[in-house]
Every structure is written in C-alpha cells, then in structure tokens.
Design a protein around this motif. Structure first.
Motif, PDB file in Angstrom:
ATOM      1  N   PHE A 224       0.803  -1.249   0.259  1.00 16.65           N
ATOM      2  CA  PHE A 224      -0.001   0.060  -0.043  1.00 16.65           C
ATOM      3  C   PHE A 224       0.948   1.208   0.066  1.00 16.65           C
ATOM      4  CE2 PHE A 224      -2.820  -3.315   1.820  1.00 16.65           C
ATOM      5  CZ  PHE A 224      -3.822  -3.117   0.977  1.00 16.65           C
ATOM      6  N   ALA A 225       2.259   1.192  -0.651  1.00 14.81           N
ATOM      7  CA  ALA A 225       2.767   2.399  -0.549  1.00 14.81           C
ATOM      8  C   ALA A 225       2.539   3.398  -1.539  1.00 14.81           C
ATOM      9  CB  ALA A 225       4.257   1.862  -1.079  1.00 14.81           C
ATOM     10  N   ASN A 226       2.460   4.630  -1.207  1.00 12.86           N
ATOM     11  CA  ASN A 226       1.863   5.653  -2.240  1.00 12.86           C
ATOM     12  C   ASN A 226       2.940   6.419  -2.800  1.00 12.86           C
ATOM     13  OD1 ASN A 226       3.336   7.447  -0.290  1.00 12.86           O
ATOM     14  ND2 ASN A 226       1.396   7.909   0.841  1.00 12.86           N
TER      15      ASN A 226
ATOM     16  N   GLU B 227       1.001   3.096 -14.787  1.00 10.40           N
ATOM     17  CA  GLU B 227      -0.104   2.577 -14.629  1.00 10.40           C
ATOM     18  C   GLU B 227       0.060   0.939 -14.491  1.00 10.40           C
ATOM     19  OE1 GLU B 227      -2.345   3.445 -18.171  1.00 10.40           O
ATOM     20  OE2 GLU B 227      -2.522   5.651 -17.529  1.00 10.40           O
ATOM     21  N   MET B 228       0.470   0.457 -13.459  1.00  9.29           N
ATOM     22  CA  MET B 228       0.792  -0.588 -12.819  1.00  9.29           C
ATOM     23  C   MET B 228       0.222  -1.246 -11.617  1.00  9.29           C
ATOM     24  SD  MET B 228       5.015  -0.252 -13.891  1.00  9.29           S
ATOM     25  CE  MET B 228       5.456  -1.358 -12.443  1.00  9.29           C
ATOM     26  N   ASN B 229      -0.756  -0.650 -10.925  1.00  7.11           N
ATOM     27  CA  ASN B 229      -1.368  -0.825  -9.750  1.00  7.11           C
ATOM     28  C   ASN B 229      -2.228  -2.126 -10.003  1.00  7.11           C
ATOM     29  OD1 ASN B 229      -3.926  -0.266  -7.645  1.00  7.11           O
ATOM     30  ND2 ASN B 229      -1.762   0.360  -6.841  1.00  7.11           N
ATOM     31  N   ILE B 230      -2.225  -2.961  -8.999  1.00  9.69           N
ATOM     32  CA  ILE B 230      -2.810  -4.232  -9.065  1.00  9.69           C
ATOM     33  C   ILE B 230      -4.390  -4.008  -8.819  1.00  9.69           C
ATOM     34  CG2 ILE B 230      -3.466  -6.094  -7.499  1.00  9.69           C
ATOM     35  CD1 ILE B 230      -0.481  -6.308  -6.727  1.00  9.69           C
TER      36      ILE B 230
ATOM     37  N   ASN C 228       5.175  -1.863  -3.954  1.00 10.08           N
ATOM     38  CA  ASN C 228       4.431  -0.448  -4.253  1.00 10.08           C
ATOM     39  C   ASN C 228       3.156  -0.689  -4.793  1.00 10.08           C
ATOM     40  OD1 ASN C 228       7.000   0.649  -3.809  1.00 10.08           O
ATOM     41  ND2 ASN C 228       7.712  -0.299  -6.000  1.00 10.08           N
ATOM     42  N   GLY C 229       2.433  -1.817  -4.757  1.00  9.30           N
ATOM     43  CA  GLY C 229       1.260  -1.931  -5.210  1.00  9.30           C
ATOM     44  C   GLY C 229       1.181  -2.498  -6.621  1.00  9.30           C
ATOM     45  N   TRP C 230       2.074  -2.904  -7.123  1.00  4.68           N
ATOM     46  CA  TRP C 230       2.457  -3.005  -8.638  1.00  4.68           C
ATOM     47  C   TRP C 230       2.419  -4.566  -8.970  1.00  4.68           C
ATOM     48  CZ3 TRP C 230       7.342   0.758  -9.205  1.00  4.68           C
ATOM     49  CH2 TRP C 230       6.627   2.251  -9.390  1.00  4.68           C
ATOM     50  N   PHE C 231       2.248  -4.435 -10.365  1.00  9.01           N
ATOM     51  CA  PHE C 231       2.907  -5.634 -11.207  1.00  9.01           C
ATOM     52  C   PHE C 231       3.456  -5.122 -12.141  1.00  9.01           C
ATOM     53  CE2 PHE C 231      -1.039  -4.264 -13.097  1.00  9.01           C
ATOM     54  CZ  PHE C 231      -1.152  -4.633 -14.375  1.00  9.01           C
ATOM     55  N   ASP C 232       3.989  -5.983 -13.295  1.00 14.48           N
ATOM     56  CA  ASP C 232       4.725  -5.734 -14.433  1.00 14.48           C
ATOM     57  C   ASP C 232       6.316  -5.386 -14.036  1.00 14.48           C
ATOM     58  OD1 ASP C 232       4.125  -5.769 -17.290  1.00 14.48           O
ATOM     59  OD2 ASP C 232       5.546  -3.751 -17.012  1.00 14.48           O
ATOM     60  N   LYS C 233       6.908  -4.704 -14.831  1.00 17.69           N
ATOM     61  CA  LYS C 233       8.351  -4.410 -14.820  1.00 17.69           C
ATOM     62  C   LYS C 233       8.848  -2.992 -15.228  1.00 17.69           C
ATOM     63  CE  LYS C 233       7.571  -6.796 -19.015  1.00 17.69           C
ATOM     64  NZ  LYS C 233       6.897  -8.011 -19.444  1.00 17.69           N
TER      65      LYS C 233
ATOM     66  N   ASP D 115      17.953   2.410   2.471  1.00 13.20           N
ATOM     67  CA  ASP D 115      16.579   2.340   1.931  1.00 13.20           C
ATOM     68  C   ASP D 115      16.070   1.612   0.763  1.00 13.20           C
ATOM     69  OD1 ASP D 115      13.988   3.312   1.132  1.00 13.20           O
ATOM     70  OD2 ASP D 115      14.548   4.842  -0.261  1.00 13.20           O
ATOM     71  N   PRO D 116      16.493   0.117   1.209  1.00 12.87           N
ATOM     72  CA  PRO D 116      16.517  -0.849   0.149  1.00 12.87           C
ATOM     73  C   PRO D 116      15.288  -1.060  -0.596  1.00 12.87           C
ATOM     74  CG  PRO D 116      16.241  -2.016   2.231  1.00 12.87           C
ATOM     75  CD  PRO D 116      16.536  -0.420   2.604  1.00 12.87           C
ATOM     76  N   ASP D 117      13.931  -0.583   0.060  1.00 12.98           N
ATOM     77  CA  ASP D 117      12.661  -0.354  -0.904  1.00 12.98           C
ATOM     78  C   ASP D 117      12.902   0.899  -1.607  1.00 12.98           C
ATOM     79  OD1 ASP D 117      11.900  -2.870   0.301  1.00 12.98           O
ATOM     80  OD2 ASP D 117      11.150  -1.831   2.036  1.00 12.98           O
ATOM     81  N   GLU D 118      13.641   1.586  -1.724  1.00 13.44           N
ATOM     82  CA  GLU D 118      13.797   2.753  -2.534  1.00 13.44           C
ATOM     83  C   GLU D 118      12.391   3.510  -2.315  1.00 13.44           C
ATOM     84  OE1 GLU D 118      16.035   1.467  -6.527  1.00 13.44           O
ATOM     85  OE2 GLU D 118      14.272  -0.244  -5.769  1.00 13.44           O
ATOM     86  N   GLN D 119      12.213   3.942  -1.242  1.00 10.63           N
ATOM     87  CA  GLN D 119      11.021   4.792  -0.915  1.00 10.63           C
ATOM     88  C   GLN D 119      11.253   6.070  -0.856  1.00 10.63           C
ATOM     89  OE1 GLN D 119       7.681   3.448  -0.770  1.00 10.63           O
ATOM     90  NE2 GLN D 119       8.871   1.754  -1.773  1.00 10.63           N
TER      91      GLN D 119
END
Length: 539
Positions: free
Chosen positions: A221-223, A235-238, A363-368, A483-487
């Motif tokens: 649920f990262a914004n 445009e990669m949000n699940i 990040n709520g994403w799919f794809d690459k 910051d391994p999650d690159e937020q």
C-alpha cells in the motif's frame, strides 16, 4: 622379456590415460541456457523470500552459484533477449523496445558456437520477429505465445500442439537432446513462456494454488510520495490497472452482474483469447476450479473496501503467477535429471535466469520496466560441476549483457571486439573480486502500456542514480543500504551531495564507454513515434 613387455604396456597405457584426462579437460562444455519470462527473483526459494518453493531451480544454486545482484540493461521482454544474444546494449543492437524490428543478420553468440562445431537449438519463447539465425533447429512461439494448445513455428512451419506450453517446451528440449549429433558439444536455449501475463497455470497446479494464501509485501500500500512523477503516474497498480477477466479470471458475465465499471478494464479480449484455446476437457476442469472462486467473489464484492479488494486481487495474482512457476520448476528438474541419467552433468553449463525481474505487489504494482530493484534485478543461478565450485553466492554486478562473452569464453572462442559485455568466468572461479563497479540501464518504451516514463541510470553496489526524461526532467537518487525499498529520493539531500556528484561523473563515463548519448536517445524516440503512428494508421 615378459616383465619388460608388461612394463612397456603399462607405460603406454599410462600415457594414454594422461591423454584421455587432458582431452576431457579440454573438452568444450555443453550449454543449457534456461530463460523464463517475468520470473521475479522473489519467487525463487533460493533467494529466501518465502513466497514459494522451487526445489529444482534451487538445485542449480546448491550445486553451483547464485547471483544476488544480477541485473538487466533494459527491463522489457524482447530487448532483454536481444541483449542476451548479442552481448550489446539495446541502443547498439537496435532492439530498444518491443516495437522496433530485430536484425537477425547481426552476430550473436549462438552463431559463433555453431560456426565452431556446436549443435544448437532454440526451443520455446524468443519474442524476436524474423527467422532465428544460428540454430540447427528451432521451435518457437509466435510473439507471446499461448499457455494452452499453443502454436509453434518449427523450422519455418507453424503447427498447433495440444497440451500445456511449459510441459511441451520441456518435452521438446529432452527430445532434441535425445536426437542431437552426439559427436558435437551442444548449446540449447530452453526458453519458457511462463510466468508471463496473463497467468494460466496447468491443471495440476491451479487446483492446489487457488487454495493457498501468500505473504503480502510490506509496501503493498505504498503511495510513492517519496519518489518522482514517473512512479506516481505509472499504470501498474494491482487494483486499478490489472484487468478483471484476463488477469483475475472473473468472467465477463459475473462482471456485468456485479456492475463493475467497464472503464476499469474488464479484459474480455484476453479472457476469450486465452480460454478460447482450451479444448472441452481443459475448459471443464478450469471452470470447475475457477467458477466457485467467481461465485464467492460475487457474494463478497458489494461490501469490500478498496483495501480488501487490493488484498483479494493480490492473492488471485499470486495464486496464478506462482502456479505457473511450479511448472517451470518441474521442467528444470526433468532436464537436470536427464543430464544425470545420461552422464552429461559434469561437462554441461546450466544457467537459469529470466528476461528481467517483476513486481509481486511491491509498491502495489505488477509488471516491470522501471530501474527500481524488483524489475532491474533478475534471478541468475549457474552450475558447471567441471569447473565451478558448488554452494557459492556472488554479489558481482553481472548483467544479461555478459551472457554472450561468458559462453564464448567457456567454449574457447575469441570474443568479438564489438561485444560490450564481460565474461564472468573469473567471478565463478573466485578470481575477480572487482568485476564491475557499476551497471548502466536504459528504458525507452513510452508512451505505451503501463506508462513508465523513459529513463536511464547507473547502479553501483550501494547507490542508484536515475534520470527520467522526455516529458519530464527529473533525477532520483537512492541509497540501497539505508533504503532498500527505494521509497525516499535523496537527490536533493545535502547529505548526499558528494555521492551525487560522483555518480553523475560515473554515469557520464559509462555512457561514453558504451556509446550512448542524448542524441541517440532522440533518434530512437523519433523512430518509436513513427512506428507507433504507422501501426495506428494501419488499424
């Protein structure tokens, strides 16, 4: 006399034994290069993320080496494969995106092997238009291919084969190994379609995996507020961008009954195309498993919050995605067993990788596509019992750019001077501790599906600098240690001013070394826009 005669024989046999040992030592290695499509490193149990189990792929790591920092130069299917074949960056081999044509007339490492007495084959997905060159035999999927009852182009002729594509591809590999010219070393590119979108598992796996629940990523649920425009507008949000029928497997009839807005992308075309490939028996089995899921969702949907919907769609995604990987892992096991049973394991290099990484809800994403870690990094495991010590773990910054020179190095073939990658053979022998200080990345396919902006950048062992351009001009800097999650983008942080300056210089140097430039990017952009216009005018 008898003793003297016996002694002469022993001396002669001793010399022959020495000759045989030397011949074995110098024998060219066989190569099995296994590449799946969109297989995230997080979905290989050897990487320790706990999502699923891949015992056969893990076996390659246990008996060889696992790379923890392997990356791609361009995180999208066809360009990644072009880089793998040629050992040259996208802007050098010409395949910068999925739209531009690939020039098979240029050199590739398999052509070099073929010219040096290797038996060669390409089996499965390649996603590069045109006739494959460098292969004695090929059987490839047209474009993305299909999971069920797929078409294959076999040495120029197209035929449909009944069954499941992952199993069929593995069968083809084993059949080719059985029928090959045993007087030659071999190189086979064993390339699976799975787990590419949309995810249709085999019956034996979807019956199990649809009953399982999988761990959610901490950033589901990262914004993306700590990042730039590119991450916030992709445009990669699940929840928002996956389609309902093709991705989540909710039937069009159910979507209509629930009143789900058609603007949210139903994906009916994908549903009809994918399930339309099935025969009656396959479809009946599919419906018997998925129809109860649909009915259960229909009953819950009216009261579900956005958070609950996201969680539900994440589970549906993981169930199908990971079930597809289960078939891939089984295929790897079959091929490894074949090598053992035919006394081929010792002198055969086996590589397992993917054409890039993939987002599994981070990040709520799919794809690459992005240069962020989940898509930049790719799984890479390799074994070669004859030379590579088992149980190794490497943090070397190897890339898909390096496969071509590495294979040529092992085969004893001179590496062409226009190859931009480096052989990582010395890394495998623990003889090169400073293989590469930084990797260079480019992404071109924008505006297009998923709307990931054009960008290029550099990644070192600790830091990452990215430049997004075209309709924006933004820089992002991440400290992967803190910051391994690159937020959090620290590009404008005074604390990182010196690091930023160093990275800019490294980036400038790398672009010069590889031959990239703003002018070259503009040329590729112009070509891309013209290609899109031509495609649209033909519709």
């Amino acid at each position: 006399m008898k003793g003297l005669f016996r002694g002469l024989i022993l001396v002669a046999l001793s010399g022959l034994g020495s000759t045989l040992v030397n011949a074995q030592k110098n024998e060219a290695p066989n190569i099995i290069f296994i590449m799946s499509d969109d297989h995230a490193y997080q979905a290989i149990s050897a990487y320790g993320h706990g999502l699923n189990q891949t015992p056969n792929i893990d076996r390659i790591a246990d008996e060889g080496v696992i790379f923890n920092s392997a990356t791609v130069t361009n995180s999208i299917c066809a360009p990644s494969r072009a880089v793998m074949l040629t050992g040259k960056h996208s802007f050098r081999n010409g395949k910068v995106d999925n739209h531009q044509e690939f020039d098979w007339n240029q050199d590739n490492f398999v052509k070099q092997l073929q010219e040096n007495n290797y038996a060669t084959a390409l089996l499965g997905k390649i996603h590069l238009d045109g006739t494959p060159q460098g292969f004695d035999h090929y059987a490839v999927l047209p474009a993305q291919g299909n999971y069920y009852n797929p078409d294959f182009i076999i040495n120029g002729d197209t035929t449909q084969i009944e069954g499941y594509v992952t199993d069929i591809t593995t069968d083809m590999v084993i059949d080719w190994l059985d029928d090959r010219n045993t007087d030659k070393p071999f190189c086979v590119l064993y390339h699976q379609k799975a787990p590419h979108r949309e995810w249709l598992p085999a019956e034996r796996h979807y019956k199990k995996y649809t009953k399982r629940t999988f761990k959610e990523p901490t950033t589901l649920f990262a914004n993306n507020e700590g990042r730039g425009t590119a991450a916030q507008t992709a445009e990669m949000n699940i929840l928002s961008h996956m389609n309902w029928a093709g991705d989540s497997k909710i039937s069009p009839e159910a979507l209509e009954a629930m009143g789900i807005d058609e603007n949210s992308d139903w994906g009916i075309e994908a549903w009809e195309k994918n399930l339309g490939r099935m025969n009656k028996q396959q479809r009946a089995s599919w419906d018997a498993t998925y129809q109860p899921i649909i009915e259960d969702f229909k009953s819950k949907y009216p009261t579900m919050s956005k958070e609950q919907l996201t969680k539900w769609r994440y589970q549906r995604y993981m169930q199908d995605y990971l079930a597809c990987i289960a078939s891939v892992d089984e295929g790897v096991g079959r091929v490894l067993d074949y090598l053992d049973q035919n006394n081929l394991a010792e002198n055969t290099i086996v590589v397992y990788t993917s054409d890039q990484g993939f987002y599994l809800g981070e990040n709520g994403w799919f794809d690459k596509r992005f240069m962020y870690e989940q898509s930049l990094r790719t799984p890479l495991l390799m074994r070669y019992p004859k030379e590579v010590e088992a149980g190794q773990k490497s943090d070397a910054l190897v890339q898909n750019l390096d496969f071509a020179p590495t294979f040529l190095d092992y085969a004893g073939i001179n590496i062409p001077t226009d190859i931009q990658g480096k052989s990582f053979r010395k890394v495998l022998n623990q003889e090169d501790e400073n293989f590469r200080d930084a990797v260079y990345y480019t992404y071109y396919e924008y505006p297009s599906i998923h709307m990931v902006k054009r960008h290029y950048g550099i990644r070192t062992h600790r830091y990452k600098l990215i430049h997004f351009y075209y309709d924006v001009d933004q820089w992002e800097l991440y400290d992967l240690s803190a910051d391994p999650d690159e937020q959090t983008n620290v590009y404008n942080s005074p604390e990182y001013a010196e690091i930023k300056e160093q990275l800019h210089q490294q980036l400038t140097d790398l672009r010069k070394e590889y031959g990239d430039s703003d002018q070259l990017q503009q040329e590729h952009l112009d070509r891309y826009i013209n290609t899109v216009k031509e495609t649209m005018s033909g519709l």
